[in-house]
Design a protein around this motif. Structure first.
Motif, short mmCIF file in Angstrom:
data_model
loop_
_atom_site.label_atom_id
_atom_site.label_comp_id
_atom_site.label_asym_id
_atom_site.label_seq_id
_atom_site.Cartn_x
_atom_site.Cartn_y
_atom_site.Cartn_z
N ALA A 53 0.70 9.33 -5.29
CA ALA A 53 0.53 10.66 -4.73
C ALA A 53 1.86 11.43 -4.70
O ALA A 53 1.90 12.56 -4.24
CB ALA A 53 -0.04 10.57 -3.33
N HIS A 54 2.92 10.79 -5.17
CA HIS A 54 4.24 11.41 -5.15
C HIS A 54 4.64 11.80 -3.74
O HIS A 54 5.21 12.86 -3.52
CB HIS A 54 4.28 12.63 -6.06
CG HIS A 54 3.92 12.31 -7.48
ND1 HIS A 54 4.84 11.82 -8.37
CD2 HIS A 54 2.75 12.38 -8.12
CE1 HIS A 54 4.23 11.61 -9.53
NE2 HIS A 54 2.96 11.94 -9.41
N PHE A 55 4.28 10.97 -2.83
CA PHE A 55 4.58 11.22 -1.43
C PHE A 55 5.83 10.44 -1.06
O PHE A 55 6.07 9.35 -1.57
CB PHE A 55 3.44 10.68 -0.56
CG PHE A 55 2.76 11.72 0.27
CD1 PHE A 55 1.95 12.66 -0.31
CD2 PHE A 55 2.91 11.73 1.66
CE1 PHE A 55 1.28 13.60 0.46
CE2 PHE A 55 2.26 12.66 2.43
CZ PHE A 55 1.45 13.61 1.84
N GLU A 56 6.61 11.02 -0.15
CA GLU A 56 7.67 10.23 0.45
C GLU A 56 7.14 9.83 1.82
O GLU A 56 7.04 10.67 2.70
CB GLU A 56 8.93 11.08 0.58
CG GLU A 56 10.08 10.33 1.20
CD GLU A 56 11.30 11.24 1.32
OE1 GLU A 56 11.37 12.24 0.56
OE2 GLU A 56 12.14 10.98 2.19
N ILE A 57 6.79 8.59 1.95
CA ILE A 57 6.12 8.17 3.18
C ILE A 57 7.12 7.88 4.27
O ILE A 57 8.08 7.14 4.08
CB ILE A 57 5.20 6.97 2.90
CG1 ILE A 57 4.06 7.45 1.99
CG2 ILE A 57 4.65 6.41 4.20
CD1 ILE A 57 3.07 6.41 1.63
N LYS A 58 6.88 8.50 5.42
CA LYS A 58 7.83 8.37 6.52
C LYS A 58 7.32 7.43 7.61
O LYS A 58 8.09 6.79 8.29
CB LYS A 58 8.08 9.75 7.15
CG LYS A 58 8.80 10.74 6.26
CD LYS A 58 10.29 10.51 6.27
CE LYS A 58 11.05 11.56 5.48
NZ LYS A 58 11.03 12.89 6.07
N GLY A 59 6.03 7.42 7.78
CA GLY A 59 5.51 6.58 8.85
C GLY A 59 4.03 6.44 8.73
O GLY A 59 3.42 7.02 7.84
N HIS A 60 3.46 5.64 9.61
CA HIS A 60 2.02 5.59 9.59
C HIS A 60 1.44 5.31 10.96
O HIS A 60 2.14 4.87 11.87
CB HIS A 60 1.52 4.57 8.57
CG HIS A 60 2.02 3.18 8.78
ND1 HIS A 60 2.90 2.59 7.93
CD2 HIS A 60 1.77 2.27 9.74
CE1 HIS A 60 3.17 1.36 8.34
NE2 HIS A 60 2.48 1.14 9.46
N LEU B 36 0.83 -1.19 0.00
CA LEU B 36 0.00 0.00 0.00
C LEU B 36 0.87 1.24 0.00
O LEU B 36 0.65 2.19 -0.76
CB LEU B 36 -0.87 -0.04 1.26
CG LEU B 36 -1.88 1.06 1.45
CD1 LEU B 36 -2.78 1.17 0.24
CD2 LEU B 36 -2.71 0.80 2.70
N GLU B 37 1.90 1.20 0.83
CA GLU B 37 2.79 2.35 0.95
C GLU B 37 3.44 2.67 -0.39
O GLU B 37 3.50 3.82 -0.81
CB GLU B 37 3.88 2.01 1.98
CG GLU B 37 4.00 3.05 3.05
CD GLU B 37 4.88 2.59 4.20
OE1 GLU B 37 6.11 2.44 3.99
OE2 GLU B 37 4.35 2.37 5.31
N ARG C 158 2.39 1.89 -3.33
CA ARG C 158 1.40 2.37 -4.30
C ARG C 158 1.11 3.84 -4.06
O ARG C 158 1.09 4.65 -4.99
CB ARG C 158 0.11 1.55 -4.18
CG ARG C 158 -0.70 1.55 -5.45
CD ARG C 158 -2.11 1.08 -5.18
NE ARG C 158 -2.92 2.11 -4.59
CZ ARG C 158 -3.82 1.90 -3.65
NH1 ARG C 158 -4.01 0.70 -3.16
NH2 ARG C 158 -4.51 2.91 -3.17
N LEU C 159 0.92 4.17 -2.78
CA LEU C 159 0.59 5.55 -2.45
C LEU C 159 1.74 6.49 -2.79
O LEU C 159 1.53 7.58 -3.32
CB LEU C 159 0.26 5.66 -0.96
CG LEU C 159 -1.07 5.04 -0.56
CD1 LEU C 159 -1.21 5.01 0.94
CD2 LEU C 159 -2.22 5.83 -1.18
#
Lengths: 151, 151
Positions: free
Chosen positions: B122-129, B114-115, B117-118
């Motif tokens: 969304a062009h996000f740099e995902i740091k945490g959830h 999921l991370e 894909r997102l």
DNA sequence: TAGTTAATTGAAAATAATTTTCATTTAGCA
DNA sequence: TGCTAAATGAAAATTATTTTCAATTAACTA
């Protein structure tokens, strides 16, 4: 796209709530913003348009709207409590930029496998979940890169 | 199992923080409880053992411990902010009983798909959830069934 | 459409939660 | 042991939220 005004009015009425100008105003503000707004921020905006509205009413309205699922509470973004318009797609979650606070929705989280496993293992009856990702949005990433380059 | 006292002391010291009796006391209380505790509840317990400790110190200590990742903040359970000992397993989340507030940990959430894909979409740099499930724990389910049966 | 009533509102006060300030104390290094 | 920056506690300040209550109003009824 959010619920239509009519749909919202109908939901409120069906739950025994009245449609007041104050409630309309709060809903309008939230639905017009793509950001999550704290109760105080909502009050401020509403108050500009309707100076007679009180902060208490904002709080009360937020409670009702959240209870009915018309808006949702967000937690990650620094401040403890803020609200967003609920998009009609049943199930959805948020991506929150930890730098600028921008919120992006996403829908299909597919946690059902996980949910089933947890229900089985922990003997829990799972009712709902809170899923938020935090990170850097496209713009903030760009900005950071430029900053780094400038040094 | 939680981090050992030594491990924690070492992490604190490495980050430039001193090991004070007050900080120890707060850590002890949190690690001894299997529940999530609000700042006020932590203060109350700590205060029983060390009457000279102030609520301010509890707040300050919680901020530091959370910043270092030694404890974690929980949001779902009614009150806006409460804390739990961080279990050493890197990545973990909570199942929270909406009735009695019991917290159960779980580890493998496997959100990486999921991370990814997102991040891509969304062009996000995902740091945490933040992932929390809410529902009814085994005991509360039992209790509810009995109540229903009694009617 | 006016009358009625329960729900809603706003203002003020009360309460709760959190942070700041500042003088004093202390952990941990030299 | 002495020194110094970090930490503490008490009080005050700030911020967030809830309660109370008299006045107002949405929406149903006649």
């Amino acid at each position: 796209m959010t619920f239509t005004q009519n749909k919202i009015a109908s939901i409120l009425r069906h739950s025994g709530y009245k449609i007041t100008p104050q409630r309309r105003a709060v809903l309008n503000i939230i639905s017009q913003s793509h950001d999550h707004l704290t109760p105080a921020a909502i009050y401020e905006k509403v108050h500009q348009q309707h100076p007679r509205i009180g902060l208490v009413t904002v709080y009360r309205t937020l409670d009702i709207l959240a209870e009915l699922g018309l808006i949702c509470e967000v937690h990650s973004g620094g401040s403890c409590r803020s609200y967003l318009m609920r998009r009609p797609a049943e199930h959805h979650h948020h991506l929150i930029c930890s730098d600028c606070g921008a919120v992006i929705d996403f829908t299909d989280c597919d946690l059902s496998n996980l949910e089933q496993r947890l229900a089985r293992e922990a003997h829990f009856e799972i009712k709902g979940h809170l899923l938020e990702f935090t990170g850097l949005c496209r713009d903030c990433r760009k900005r950071m890169k430029q900053k780094k380059a400038a040094r």
